[in-house]
Design a protein around this motif. Structure first.
Motif, PDB file in Angstrom:
ATOM      1  N   THR A  27     -10.923   8.088   1.007  1.00  0.00           N
ATOM      2  CA  THR A  27     -11.759   9.137   1.594  1.00  0.00           C
ATOM      3  C   THR A  27     -11.884   8.923   3.093  1.00  0.00           C
ATOM      4  O   THR A  27     -11.980   7.790   3.565  1.00  0.00           O
ATOM      5  CB  THR A  27     -13.189   9.161   1.004  1.00  0.00           C
ATOM      6  OG1 THR A  27     -13.734   7.841   1.054  1.00  0.00           O
ATOM      7  CG2 THR A  27     -13.213   9.670  -0.416  1.00  0.00           C
ATOM      8  N   ARG A  28     -11.877  10.030   3.806  1.00  0.00           N
ATOM      9  CA  ARG A  28     -12.102  10.018   5.255  1.00  0.00           C
ATOM     10  C   ARG A  28     -11.319   8.920   5.986  1.00  0.00           C
ATOM     11  O   ARG A  28     -11.860   8.202   6.822  1.00  0.00           O
ATOM     12  CB  ARG A  28     -13.583   9.915   5.562  1.00  0.00           C
ATOM     13  CG  ARG A  28     -14.362  11.153   5.118  1.00  0.00           C
ATOM     14  CD  ARG A  28     -15.804  11.117   5.550  1.00  0.00           C
ATOM     15  NE  ARG A  28     -16.611  10.142   4.855  1.00  0.00           N
ATOM     16  CZ  ARG A  28     -17.208  10.338   3.677  1.00  0.00           C
ATOM     17  NH1 ARG A  28     -17.085  11.488   3.068  1.00  0.00           N
ATOM     18  NH2 ARG A  28     -17.932   9.396   3.122  1.00  0.00           N
ATOM     19  N   GLY A  29     -10.043   8.780   5.641  1.00  0.00           N
ATOM     20  CA  GLY A  29      -9.184   7.842   6.348  1.00  0.00           C
ATOM     21  C   GLY A  29      -9.403   6.375   6.010  1.00  0.00           C
ATOM     22  O   GLY A  29      -8.914   5.510   6.733  1.00  0.00           O
ATOM     23  N   GLU A  30     -10.128   6.110   4.933  1.00  0.00           N
ATOM     24  CA  GLU A  30     -10.361   4.719   4.529  1.00  0.00           C
ATOM     25  C   GLU A  30     -10.048   4.528   3.051  1.00  0.00           C
ATOM     26  O   GLU A  30     -10.132   5.473   2.260  1.00  0.00           O
ATOM     27  CB  GLU A  30     -11.824   4.317   4.760  1.00  0.00           C
ATOM     28  CG  GLU A  30     -12.203   4.204   6.204  1.00  0.00           C
ATOM     29  CD  GLU A  30     -13.607   3.637   6.386  1.00  0.00           C
ATOM     30  OE1 GLU A  30     -13.789   2.870   7.333  1.00  0.00           O
ATOM     31  OE2 GLU A  30     -14.499   3.959   5.580  1.00  0.00           O
ATOM     32  N   LEU A  31      -9.703   3.304   2.715  1.00  0.00           N
ATOM     33  CA  LEU A  31      -9.553   2.904   1.318  1.00  0.00           C
ATOM     34  C   LEU A  31     -10.694   1.955   1.006  1.00  0.00           C
ATOM     35  O   LEU A  31     -10.919   0.982   1.720  1.00  0.00           O
ATOM     36  CB  LEU A  31      -8.201   2.229   1.090  1.00  0.00           C
ATOM     37  CG  LEU A  31      -7.027   3.195   1.102  1.00  0.00           C
ATOM     38  CD1 LEU A  31      -5.710   2.466   1.297  1.00  0.00           C
ATOM     39  CD2 LEU A  31      -6.995   4.003  -0.177  1.00  0.00           C
ATOM     40  N   THR A  32     -11.437   2.280  -0.043  1.00  0.00           N
ATOM     41  CA  THR A  32     -12.612   1.500  -0.427  1.00  0.00           C
ATOM     42  C   THR A  32     -12.439   1.011  -1.857  1.00  0.00           C
ATOM     43  O   THR A  32     -12.173   1.805  -2.763  1.00  0.00           O
ATOM     44  CB  THR A  32     -13.889   2.358  -0.326  1.00  0.00           C
ATOM     45  OG1 THR A  32     -13.982   2.889   1.004  1.00  0.00           O
ATOM     46  CG2 THR A  32     -15.122   1.525  -0.624  1.00  0.00           C
ATOM     47  N   THR A  85      -4.451   3.413   6.946  1.00  0.00           N
ATOM     48  CA  THR A  85      -3.165   3.203   7.625  1.00  0.00           C
ATOM     49  C   THR A  85      -2.701   1.757   7.498  1.00  0.00           C
ATOM     50  O   THR A  85      -1.647   1.411   8.016  1.00  0.00           O
ATOM     51  CB  THR A  85      -3.301   3.543   9.118  1.00  0.00           C
ATOM     52  OG1 THR A  85      -4.358   2.750   9.674  1.00  0.00           O
ATOM     53  CG2 THR A  85      -3.593   5.018   9.320  1.00  0.00           C
ATOM     54  N   GLN A  86      -3.471   0.908   6.818  1.00  0.00           N
ATOM     55  CA  GLN A  86      -3.137  -0.514   6.736  1.00  0.00           C
ATOM     56  C   GLN A  86      -2.804  -0.943   5.311  1.00  0.00           C
ATOM     57  O   GLN A  86      -3.254  -0.341   4.342  1.00  0.00           O
ATOM     58  CB  GLN A  86      -4.303  -1.363   7.258  1.00  0.00           C
ATOM     59  CG  GLN A  86      -4.569  -1.177   8.722  1.00  0.00           C
ATOM     60  CD  GLN A  86      -5.701  -2.075   9.213  1.00  0.00           C
ATOM     61  OE1 GLN A  86      -6.292  -2.833   8.458  1.00  0.00           O
ATOM     62  NE2 GLN A  86      -5.996  -1.979  10.483  1.00  0.00           N
ATOM     63  N   GLY A  87      -2.047  -2.012   5.228  1.00  0.00           N
ATOM     64  CA  GLY A  87      -1.751  -2.641   3.950  1.00  0.00           C
ATOM     65  C   GLY A  87      -0.762  -1.855   3.100  1.00  0.00           C
ATOM     66  O   GLY A  87      -0.340  -0.747   3.440  1.00  0.00           O
ATOM     67  N   LEU A  88      -0.379  -2.461   1.997  1.00  0.00           N
ATOM     68  CA  LEU A  88       0.511  -1.799   1.052  1.00  0.00           C
ATOM     69  C   LEU A  88      -0.183  -0.607   0.415  1.00  0.00           C
ATOM     70  O   LEU A  88       0.447   0.414   0.140  1.00  0.00           O
ATOM     71  CB  LEU A  88       0.972  -2.791  -0.019  1.00  0.00           C
ATOM     72  CG  LEU A  88       1.824  -3.954   0.494  1.00  0.00           C
ATOM     73  CD1 LEU A  88       2.028  -4.994  -0.597  1.00  0.00           C
ATOM     74  CD2 LEU A  88       3.151  -3.457   1.032  1.00  0.00           C
ATOM     75  N   CYS A  89      -1.487  -0.730   0.209  1.00  0.00           N
ATOM     76  CA  CYS A  89      -2.256   0.397  -0.348  1.00  0.00           C
ATOM     77  C   CYS A  89      -2.210   1.588   0.589  1.00  0.00           C
ATOM     78  O   CYS A  89      -2.003   2.728   0.155  1.00  0.00           O
ATOM     79  CB  CYS A  89      -3.707  -0.023  -0.613  1.00  0.00           C
ATOM     80  SG  CYS A  89      -3.888  -1.204  -1.969  1.00  0.00           S
ATOM     81  N   ALA A 141       5.098  -7.728   5.962  1.00  0.00           N
ATOM     82  CA  ALA A 141       4.016  -7.800   6.960  1.00  0.00           C
ATOM     83  C   ALA A 141       2.871  -6.837   6.664  1.00  0.00           C
ATOM     84  O   ALA A 141       1.760  -7.021   7.163  1.00  0.00           O
ATOM     85  CB  ALA A 141       4.585  -7.515   8.349  1.00  0.00           C
ATOM     86  N   ARG A 142       3.106  -5.822   5.824  1.00  0.00           N
ATOM     87  CA  ARG A 142       2.048  -4.863   5.503  1.00  0.00           C
ATOM     88  C   ARG A 142       1.001  -5.434   4.547  1.00  0.00           C
ATOM     89  O   ARG A 142      -0.097  -4.894   4.443  1.00  0.00           O
ATOM     90  CB  ARG A 142       2.649  -3.602   4.863  1.00  0.00           C
ATOM     91  CG  ARG A 142       3.622  -2.873   5.754  1.00  0.00           C
ATOM     92  CD  ARG A 142       4.304  -1.760   5.005  1.00  0.00           C
ATOM     93  NE  ARG A 142       5.096  -2.299   3.895  1.00  0.00           N
ATOM     94  CZ  ARG A 142       5.778  -1.574   3.022  1.00  0.00           C
ATOM     95  NH1 ARG A 142       5.778  -0.255   3.121  1.00  0.00           N
ATOM     96  NH2 ARG A 142       6.469  -2.131   2.057  1.00  0.00           N
ATOM     97  N   TYR A 143       1.335  -6.498   3.845  1.00  0.00           N
ATOM     98  CA  TYR A 143       0.449  -7.029   2.808  1.00  0.00           C
ATOM     99  C   TYR A 143      -0.863  -7.553   3.390  1.00  0.00           C
ATOM    100  O   TYR A 143      -0.865  -8.373   4.298  1.00  0.00           O
ATOM    101  CB  TYR A 143       1.156  -8.146   2.029  1.00  0.00           C
ATOM    102  CG  TYR A 143       0.276  -8.775   0.975  1.00  0.00           C
ATOM    103  CD1 TYR A 143      -0.125  -8.052  -0.140  1.00  0.00           C
ATOM    104  CD2 TYR A 143      -0.171 -10.078   1.101  1.00  0.00           C
ATOM    105  CE1 TYR A 143      -0.945  -8.614  -1.105  1.00  0.00           C
ATOM    106  CE2 TYR A 143      -0.983 -10.656   0.139  1.00  0.00           C
ATOM    107  CZ  TYR A 143      -1.372  -9.921  -0.961  1.00  0.00           C
ATOM    108  OH  TYR A 143      -2.181 -10.475  -1.907  1.00  0.00           O
ATOM    109  N   LEU A 144      -1.977  -7.046   2.861  1.00  0.00           N
ATOM    110  CA  LEU A 144      -3.308  -7.566   3.177  1.00  0.00           C
ATOM    111  C   LEU A 144      -3.701  -8.468   2.003  1.00  0.00           C
ATOM    112  O   LEU A 144      -3.813  -7.974   0.878  1.00  0.00           O
ATOM    113  CB  LEU A 144      -4.333  -6.436   3.317  1.00  0.00           C
ATOM    114  CG  LEU A 144      -4.150  -5.479   4.483  1.00  0.00           C
ATOM    115  CD1 LEU A 144      -5.185  -4.357   4.405  1.00  0.00           C
ATOM    116  CD2 LEU A 144      -4.272  -6.216   5.798  1.00  0.00           C
TER     117      LEU A 144
END
Length: 153
Positions: free
Chosen positions: A49-54, A72-76, A95-98
């Protein structure tokens, strides 16, 4: 798909969702059902939602390191943005992995797309094994994501 435990899980999960399963407790139950049927280390659901993953809930009592982050971050984030399943055989080389848990070596992430064609979340599954996710694992999680997407308008 020939695994009887997986077929049973998909049937039960579909019935659970159709019965109106909502909220973090229901999502936790879903992740536990998936994890038990497939034998993975961890399964988690993130809401978009709203540009975030929660982070909503996962199959473990311990939450992941990143409970909220930009979409915009991580594999998710990559799966949400591309609207495609991402399978990483060795997260140490991506490198995308959080990091979720220190023991994770491979991950699969599937976007959840609503009936109105919006990415509303992602399902992430992690394993302590390299190259842990098969073609069948991908098909199973994509079916689960489709079932979850039908719960959203």
């Amino acid at each position: 798909m020939k695994n009887p435990a997986t077929i049973k899980m998909l049937q039960e999960l579909g019935a659970f969702i159709l019965a109106g399963a909502k909220g973090p407790d229901a999502v936790k139950t879903m992740t536990e059902m998936i994890c038990a049927a497939r034998g993975w280390r961890w399964v988690g659901i993130y809401k978009h939602t709203r540009g975030e993953l929660t982070y909503i809930a996962g199959s473990d009592h311990e939450p992941p390191c990143y409970r909220k982050f930009p979409a915009t971050q991580g594999l998710c984030g990559a799966a949400a943005e591309s609207r495609e399943t991402i399978v990483v055989d060795d997260v140490r080389k991506d490198a995308r992995y959080l990091p979720t848990f220190h023991s994770t070596l491979s991950e699969i992430v599937v976007p959840i797309i609503s009936q109105s064609d919006q990415v509303v979340g992602v399902i992430a599954a992690e394993s302590e094994k390299l190259k842990a996710f098969s073609k069948e694992d991908r098909e199973v999680l994509e079916r689960v994501a489709s079932l979850m997407g039908h719960a959203f308008k």
